[in-house]
Write an enzyme that holds these catalytic residues in place. Structure first.
Site: not given
Ligand code: 13P
Ligand code: ZN
Length: 272
Positions: A142, A170
């Site tokens: 979460h 990236e």
């Protein structure tokens, strides 16, 4: 060997402890499952007991018949796994039809495997097939920023992926397939398992709107790293939006150059 001394237990515990410190696991939030290779099950067989009761998985996973999984317990806290793995984690075995599971170690003070077992096992079955058995981890957390973004970004794969890819050069290298988005659904059942598994056919990351994130990985580092990368992209996105929004960004051409130089199979369907 005592299962608590096993290398795979060390990896499992390290992930749960690090992830709690990251702030991804309030109370009992999130769950982790590891498909244990037969050789590792064999190495800890002295710690295991017979299955006392077979219970329904809530899904059917014939591709996992006879497999063993180390799983977090439902309602158990990630922060407590490190302190007492035998109370918070179980080793389960799947029956020959892939319909029931039995506990062979752990949850010594009672309890059952995570309520998301139907999703975890359906995704294990799929990824086992797609990766020739290499994928061993399914992980749900979460993470705060990612959840926050599900209240402001459009809930579709293309726009969600593109926004996160733009947040760090990236990132497309780490999840070049992009990510899938499941709309709000009731947690813990077969419906959310089916919706997630459908998306996992093409992705390794699935967002659950207003709830959290599901990732897979060949090993603990890969799964943790993927969760960390996506949540960091989400954190940058929240910061950029809090500072008034983008003034410049990474362009489509930039992404295509990156894909060429890094030799990655970037999902260009998501690049408009
Ligand atoms: P469990 O405690 O049953 O694993 O549930 C936590 C959770 O995050 C459900 O989505
Ligand atoms: Zn959850």
């Amino acid at each position: 060997m005592d299962i608590k001394a096993a290398k795979f237990m060390e990896g499992f515990i390290r992930l749960t402890a690090d992830a709690f410190k990251k702030g991804w696991h309030e109370r009992n939030g999130g769950n982790l499952t590891y498909r244990v290779p037969a050789s590792e099950v064999e190495s800890v067989k002295d710690s295991l007991h017979e299955v006392k009761e077979w219970l329904p998985i809530g899904n059917t996973v014939p591709g996992l018949a006879g497999e063993y999984f180390l799983v977090t317990g439902s309602g158990k806290y990630m922060r407590n796994v490190e302190l007492a793995p035998e109370e918070n984690v179980a080793l389960i075995k799947i029956d020959e039809k892939g319909e029931n599971y039995g506990i062979v170690w752990g949850l010594v003070k009672g309890g059952r495997p995570t309520s998301e077992l139907p999703t975890h096992l359906a995704n294990h079955e799929l990824k086992k097939k797609l990766t020739d058995g290499k994928n061993r981890i399914i992980y749900h957390a979460h993470p705060t920023n990612l959840i926050a973004l599900t209240f402001v970004l459009p809930l579709n794969d293309k726009e969600f992926t593109r926004e996160l890819w733009e947040m760090a050069t990236e990132d497309p290298v780490i999840f070049p397939e992009g990510l899938g988005v499941v709309p709000w659904m009731v947690p813990g059942g077969k419906a959310i398992a089916d919706a997630s598994t459908k998306l996992m056919e093409k992705y390794r990351v699935v967002v659950w709107a207003h709830h959290g994130l599901f990732v897979c990985g060949d090993d603990f580092d890969e799964a943790f790293g993927l969760m960390d990368t996506v949540e960091k992209a989400a954190e940058i996105c929240v910061k950029v939006r809090s500072m008034g929004g983008k003034k410049q960004t990474i362009t489509k051409e930039n992404f295509l150059d990156l894909a060429k130089e890094f030799n990655i199979d970037l999902n260009t369907d998501l690049l408009d």
